[in-house]
Design an enzyme around this catalytic site. Structure first.
Site, PDB file in Angstrom:
ATOM      1  N   LYS A 196      66.793-115.870  19.083  1.00 39.71           N
ATOM      2  CA  LYS A 196      67.575-116.984  19.894  1.00 39.71           C
ATOM      3  C   LYS A 196      68.350-117.911  18.836  1.00 39.71           C
ATOM      4  O   LYS A 196      67.545-118.618  18.105  1.00 39.71           O
ATOM      5  CB  LYS A 196      66.248-117.925  20.507  1.00 39.71           C
ATOM      6  CG  LYS A 196      66.838-118.910  21.512  1.00 39.71           C
ATOM      7  CD  LYS A 196      65.920-120.237  21.634  1.00 39.71           C
ATOM      8  CE  LYS A 196      66.386-121.244  20.493  1.00 39.71           C
ATOM      9  NZ  LYS A 196      67.637-121.796  20.827  1.00 39.71           N
ATOM     10  N   GLU A 272      61.783-121.295   6.804  1.00 42.81           N
ATOM     11  CA  GLU A 272      62.653-121.887   5.807  1.00 42.81           C
ATOM     12  C   GLU A 272      63.206-123.286   6.277  1.00 42.81           C
ATOM     13  O   GLU A 272      63.938-123.348   7.407  1.00 42.81           O
ATOM     14  CB  GLU A 272      64.025-120.863   5.675  1.00 42.81           C
ATOM     15  CG  GLU A 272      64.763-121.569   4.290  1.00 42.81           C
ATOM     16  CD  GLU A 272      65.951-121.846   4.341  1.00 42.81           C
ATOM     17  OE1 GLU A 272      66.203-123.206   4.095  1.00 42.81           O
ATOM     18  OE2 GLU A 272      66.850-121.325   4.954  1.00 42.81           O
ATOM     19  N   CYS A 306      70.850-126.980   3.899  1.00 41.82           N
ATOM     20  CA  CYS A 306      69.292-127.218   3.487  1.00 41.82           C
ATOM     21  C   CYS A 306      69.243-127.371   2.090  1.00 41.82           C
ATOM     22  O   CYS A 306      68.418-127.878   1.405  1.00 41.82           O
ATOM     23  CB  CYS A 306      68.203-126.078   4.008  1.00 41.82           C
ATOM     24  SG  CYS A 306      68.841-124.537   3.568  1.00 41.82           S
ATOM     25  N   GLU A 400      65.800-136.499   3.919  1.00 47.31           N
ATOM     26  CA  GLU A 400      66.875-135.511   3.858  1.00 47.31           C
ATOM     27  C   GLU A 400      68.122-135.966   4.779  1.00 47.31           C
ATOM     28  O   GLU A 400      67.994-135.826   6.113  1.00 47.31           O
ATOM     29  CB  GLU A 400      66.303-134.167   4.416  1.00 47.31           C
ATOM     30  CG  GLU A 400      67.455-133.052   4.346  1.00 47.31           C
ATOM     31  CD  GLU A 400      67.008-131.607   5.119  1.00 47.31           C
ATOM     32  OE1 GLU A 400      67.438-130.668   4.707  1.00 47.31           O
ATOM     33  OE2 GLU A 400      66.020-131.707   5.888  1.00 47.31           O
TER      34      GLU A 400
END
Length: 504
Positions: A196, A272, A306, A400
């Site tokens: 997906k 992750e 990331c 972040e």
């Protein structure tokens, strides 16, 4: 806002007659070797970040669609597992060659769907090619070995076998690579996949991969692509009883939920997640080198990676010079339409992400941070921004930010730098610059991250080297033998060649 004004011409509808388009057009799912049109399903618009134009639509896959995909995967996997390593590697190699032939159309689609500039698109294509090449080799590494047993006359074998069916949910920032880094090794190991992709980048993250393997002759059912949102389609992928492994790349908040739901079904979670990566510049750093690394690590793909630099931690003796040079470089980066070949900084993926970045900058300014360059935005284009006078408690540093923002934090001692660096729940990647390698290695060892790069920046991903983090940055490792360990299970078979002397 400020001086920034960007003009981006909207792309036309992503043509259904492109070489890379499914036979049904893009508004479809790929299940059991067939392209299934949306029909009466709800659909989601796919929009171009640079212009806001709708370039296509995708179906919102239902729980029944996901169930059909998993059933097809389970049926196909049992035969695929019995094929030779050479056969599996050959299909991956053929798909790899097909993708190479689609380069021009893919470059266009990268810009239209994900806002990727030319350099980023080509980098992602190169990394995808490398991961497929490594995956071809992994096919022959699914094997076994003999072990010595302490029991007399016992022969011990430890065999690897594929886990079976793998569920994969991937993000929008590097959709092609981050999907393929699971799909290719999973198929190489003898597994089947239900994928997906993110609803913002479903074509690169799902459809094009299915098309490549379809043309390469992958048997029906081994790769299925279901599209839709996370709440409905994604949840069905994660909570289904069939997959033995769930791979998720995305935020730590969602990853925590995905991991918990996978474990409820006794599926292994491979996660992750987020990062708050540091770029430590010591008093012994080569500043030319450190600034070059800082620019690339902060502003590549608008900081939407990331493993991008989230915080620059710079020794006070070189702080002012580093800030000045980083600011000059950031101000000179060409920002604009990602379809233009010379553009370096393209758009943010959506309004919600842009608003978060802009808010973090404004809140940090209110707390004393100084914008040395940038700080403005036009539509989804955010200027490359450098902030000085930053501390760890400011929003641009403790969160972040996932944008083209470079907060620079001064430090006095090595222990202070490490305390700042490790003051986060994340532990993905980082970098440290010093001409004194003993100092650099000492700092790298003390950084609480899964990856550290000396005299470089954190945006590194080698296809044969374990990739992953600690803490809220995830569980497990991707790439090479590391991901192969997650995609296979070990089975112990022992043979007692002579009667044993039992105690009763």
């Amino acid at each position: 806002m400020s001086k920034l004004s960007v003009t981006a011409n909207p792309s036309e509808q992503v043509a259904d007659d492109l070489t890379i388009a499914p036979i049904t057009g893009w508004n479809a799912q790929y299940i059991d070797g067939e392209w299934i049109p949306a029909g009466d399903r709800e659909t989601i618009a796919v929009e171009e970040p640079s212009s806001g134009a709708e370039i296509g639509r995708i179906p919102v896959g239902t729980a029944d669609d996901v169930d059909t995909a998993y059933q097809a995967a389970a049926r196909a996997q049992s035969d695929w597992e019995t094929t030779t390593a050479h056969e599996r590697a050959a299909v991956i190699n053929d798909a790899r060659e097909i993708i190479r032939g689609w380069e021009d159309e893919l470059i266009y689609l990268f810009a239209a769907e994900s806002g990727s500039v030319n350099a980023k698109a080509r980098s992602e294509l190169n990394s995808l090619d490398a991961i497929m090449e490594v995956s071809e080799g992994l096919a022959s590494q699914v094997s076994g070995e003999y072990r010595t047993s302490p029991v007399e006359n016992k022969e011990t074998q430890v065999r690897q076998k594929p886990v079976g069916v793998v569920g994969v949910i991937t993000p929008w920032n590097f959709p092609f690579h981050l999907s393929m880094r699971v799909v290719a090794p999973a198929l190489a190991a003898g597994n089947a996949v239900v994928l997906k992709p993110d609803e913002q980048t479903p074509y690169l993250g799902g459809h094009v991969i299915a098309r490549a393997f379809e043309e390469a002759g992958l048997p029906a059912g081994l790769l299925n692509v279901v599209t839709g949102d996370g709440a409905q389609t994604g949840d069905a992928v994660v909570t289904h009883e069939t997959p033995r492994m769930i791979s998720f790349t995305g935020s730590s908040e969602v990853g925590r939920k995905v991991g918990a739901r996978a474990v409820e079904q006794f599926a292994y979670p491979e996660l992750e997640l987020g990062g708050n990566n540091v770029h430590i510049v010591t008093e012994n750093a080569d500043l030319d080198w450190a600034v070059d690394s800082g620019v690339f690590g902060s502003f590549t793909h608008q900081g939407q990676i990331c493993i991008s630099i989230n915080r620059h931690i710079v020794h006070e003796s070189v702080y002012d010079e580093y800030v000045e040079r980083l600011s000059d470089r950031a101000a000179a980066l060409p920002i604009g339409d990602p379809h233009e070949p010379d553009t370096v900084v393209g758009p943010i993926i959506n309004e919600q992400q842009r608003d978060k970045i802009v808010e973090f900058i404004a809140q940090s300014q209110e707390r004393g941070a100084v914008v040395e360059t940038g700080g403005g935005h036009d539509e989804l284009f955010v200027e490359p921004t450098v902030l000085s006078n930053v501390n760890q408690e400011m929003p641009v540093a403790c969160n972040e930010h996932f944008g083209p923002v470079a907060p620079v934090i001064p430090y006095e001692t090595e222990s202070e730098a490490l305390a700042i660096a490790n003051d986060t729940r994340y532990g993905l990647s980082g970098s440290v610059h010093s001409t004194d390698l003993s100092q650099a290695k000492r700092i790298a060892t003390e950084l609480e991250t899964g990856m550290v790069h000396i005299n470089d920046q954190p945006v590194n991903d080698d296809p044969n080297t374990p990739f992953g983090g600690v803490g809220a940055s995830g569980l497990g490792r991707y790439n090479g033998e590391a991901i192969l360990d997650r995609l296979t299970e070990t089975k112990w078979i022992s043979i007692q060649n002579e009667p044993r002397d039992y105690p009763y």
